[in-house]
Design a protein around this motif. Structure first.
Motif, short mmCIF file in Angstrom:
data_model
loop_
_atom_site.label_atom_id
_atom_site.label_comp_id
_atom_site.label_asym_id
_atom_site.label_seq_id
_atom_site.Cartn_x
_atom_site.Cartn_y
_atom_site.Cartn_z
N PRO A 54 0.81 -1.23 0.00
CA PRO A 54 0.00 0.00 0.00
C PRO A 54 0.84 1.27 0.00
O PRO A 54 0.42 2.29 -0.55
CB PRO A 54 -0.83 -0.13 1.28
CG PRO A 54 -0.14 -1.14 2.12
CD PRO A 54 0.54 -2.07 1.18
N LEU A 55 2.02 1.23 0.60
CA LEU A 55 2.89 2.41 0.59
C LEU A 55 3.38 2.71 -0.82
O LEU A 55 3.46 3.87 -1.24
CB LEU A 55 4.09 2.18 1.52
CG LEU A 55 3.79 2.04 3.01
CD1 LEU A 55 5.07 1.76 3.78
CD2 LEU A 55 3.11 3.29 3.55
N LYS A 59 2.32 5.89 -3.63
CA LYS A 59 3.29 6.68 -4.39
C LYS A 59 2.99 6.64 -5.89
O LYS A 59 3.69 7.27 -6.68
CB LYS A 59 4.71 6.17 -4.12
CG LYS A 59 5.22 6.42 -2.71
CD LYS A 59 6.58 5.77 -2.51
CE LYS A 59 7.14 6.03 -1.12
NZ LYS A 59 7.63 7.41 -0.97
N GLY A 60 1.99 5.86 -6.27
CA GLY A 60 1.60 5.81 -7.67
C GLY A 60 2.10 4.61 -8.43
O GLY A 60 1.82 4.45 -9.63
N PHE A 61 2.84 3.71 -7.77
CA PHE A 61 3.35 2.53 -8.44
C PHE A 61 2.30 1.42 -8.49
O PHE A 61 1.42 1.35 -7.63
CB PHE A 61 4.60 1.99 -7.72
CG PHE A 61 5.76 2.93 -7.70
CD1 PHE A 61 6.53 3.13 -8.84
CD2 PHE A 61 6.08 3.65 -6.55
CE1 PHE A 61 7.60 4.01 -8.83
CE2 PHE A 61 7.14 4.52 -6.53
CZ PHE A 61 7.92 4.70 -7.67
N ARG A 62 2.40 0.60 -9.50
CA ARG A 62 1.59 -0.61 -9.56
C ARG A 62 2.42 -1.74 -8.97
O ARG A 62 3.61 -1.87 -9.28
CB ARG A 62 1.22 -0.92 -11.02
CG ARG A 62 0.38 -2.17 -11.21
CD ARG A 62 -0.17 -2.21 -12.64
NE ARG A 62 -0.80 -3.48 -12.94
CZ ARG A 62 -0.30 -4.40 -13.76
NH1 ARG A 62 0.86 -4.17 -14.37
NH2 ARG A 62 -0.93 -5.52 -13.97
N ALA A 257 10.27 1.47 0.94
CA ALA A 257 9.52 2.12 -0.14
C ALA A 257 10.29 3.32 -0.69
O ALA A 257 10.30 3.57 -1.90
CB ALA A 257 8.15 2.55 0.35
N THR A 258 10.97 4.05 0.18
CA THR A 258 11.77 5.19 -0.25
C THR A 258 12.93 4.74 -1.13
O THR A 258 13.22 5.34 -2.17
CB THR A 258 12.30 5.97 0.96
OG1 THR A 258 11.20 6.50 1.71
CG2 THR A 258 13.22 7.10 0.54
#
Length: 270
Positions: A54-55, A59-62, A257-258
Motif C-alpha cells: 500500500p505504501l 506513491k503511484g506505483f503498480r 519504499a523510499t
C-alpha cells in the motif's frame, strides 16, 4: 538601441526554451509510474508484502505480488509461473527478489530480459553462474539459518522452527508483527531450489539489465558478510543499505519504499 536589438533576438529563443521545458515537464507528469513485481523468499508468501504494497501504491506505483508457497516450489516451477505473468505486462517491470527469491529473478532475467526494466536484490542470493547458497555462506558466522530449520523426512518437507523464527527473520520487528508473520510461515519440500527443469540448459541474458542490491546490516538469516561477498562477485549499478534484519518490508516498510522509489527514479533518469 543595441540592447533592444539583442533583447528582440533573445526573446523568441527564450520563449522556445520555455515551451520545450514545459513540454518536458508535461511528459514527465504523464509518464506512468513503474510496475513492481515482488518475489518472496523461502517459507513466505505474498502476505509478506502487505505493509509495503500500500505504501508503494500510494506513491503511484503498480505492485504485483505473486504467491508460490508450499509444495512444488522448485525453482523452475516458480520461474515458469512468474514468467507467464511477465509476458502479460505491456511494459517492462521492476523485478524484486527477496532472499532465495534472488535466484528466481536471476533465472527470469535470462528468459525474459525484454520484460524486465531493473533487477532488485533485497538481502537476496545474487549468485554467479555455477555457485550455490552453501558455497556463498560457507564463512557466514552470523546466519542462524541452518540451526533454525526442521526437516520432516516422513513428509519430505523442511520448515522453520517457530521458536527461532523471530530471531532469524524478524528480530527488529515489533512482537505483534513478528508473531503475525510467524503464524503464516509455511513448510517447503526438501528439493534443491537450484534444480533445473529436465532438458533445461543454462542461459545468459542477451542484454544487460540494470541491477541493484539492498543490503540489510543486521540480518540473521543471510549475514552482511555473505551479502557483500556476492556484491564483489557480481557487480551492481547501485547498492543501498538498510539498518534492518532480514525482513525490512515488515520492520521498515516506509524506508524500503523510499529506496525502491529512488531506484525507479535512478533508472528513469538514465
Amino acid at each position: 538601441m543595441y540592447n533592444d536589438s539583442i533583447r528582440n533576438l533573445m526573446l523568441p529563443a527564450l520563449a522556445t526554451l520555455l515551451l520545450m521545458l514545459n513540454e518536458s515537464c508535461n511528459i514527465m507528469k504523464q509518464r506512468p509510474k513503474d510496475t513492481f513485481v515482488l518475489v518472496h523468499g523461502g517459507f513466505h508468501g505474498a502476505w509478506c508484502w502487505d505493509k509495503l504494497k500500500p505504501l508503494m501504491e500510494k506513491k503511484g506505483f503498480r505492485v504485483i505480488t505473486p504467491d508460490h508457497t508450499g509444495q512444488g516450489k522448485e525453482l523452475y516451477h516458480y520461474t515458469d509461473n512468474i514468467g507467464a505473468l511477465l509476458e502479460k505486462q505491456e511494459r517492462p517491470v521492476m523485478l524484486l527478489g527477496h532472499s532465495s527469491g534472488g535466484m528466481v529473478i536471476t533465472e527470469l532475467a535470462k528468459k525474459y530480459p525484454g520484460k524486465i526494466k531493473g533487477l532488485i536484490y533485497l538481502s537476496a542470493f545474487l549468485l554467479p553462474e555455477g555457485m550455490s547458497p552453501p558455497e556463498i555462506m560457507r564463512n557466514d558466522t552470523v546466519s542462524l539459518m541452518s540451526s533454525s530449520l526442521i526437516t520432516d523426512e516422513s513428509n519430505g518437507t523442511i520448515s522453520v522452527d517457530k521458536k527461532k523464527a523471530k530471531q532469524l527473520f524478524y528480530a527488529d520487528c515489533e512482537d505483534a508483527i513478528a508473531q503475525w508473520a510467524i503464524d503464516r510461515l509455511s513448510p517447503e519440500p526438501v528439493v534443491p531450489m537450484g534444480n533445473k527443469k529436465p532438458g533445461q540448459k543454462n542461459m545468459v541474458s542477451p542484454q544487460p539489465i540494470p541491477r541493484f542490491y539492498i543490503e540489510t546490516l543486521n540480518d540473521n538469516a543471510l549475514g552482511i558478510s555473505s551479502q557483500r561477498h556476492m556484491q564483489t562477485l557480481s557487480s551492481c549499478d547501485k547498492i543501498y543499505t538498510l539498518s534492518s534484519g532480514h525482513s525490512p518490508f515488515l520492520s521498515q516498510p516506509a524506508k524500503l519504499a523510499t529506496v525502491l522509489t529512488e531506484i525507479s527514479d535512478f533508472i528513469n533518469e538514465k
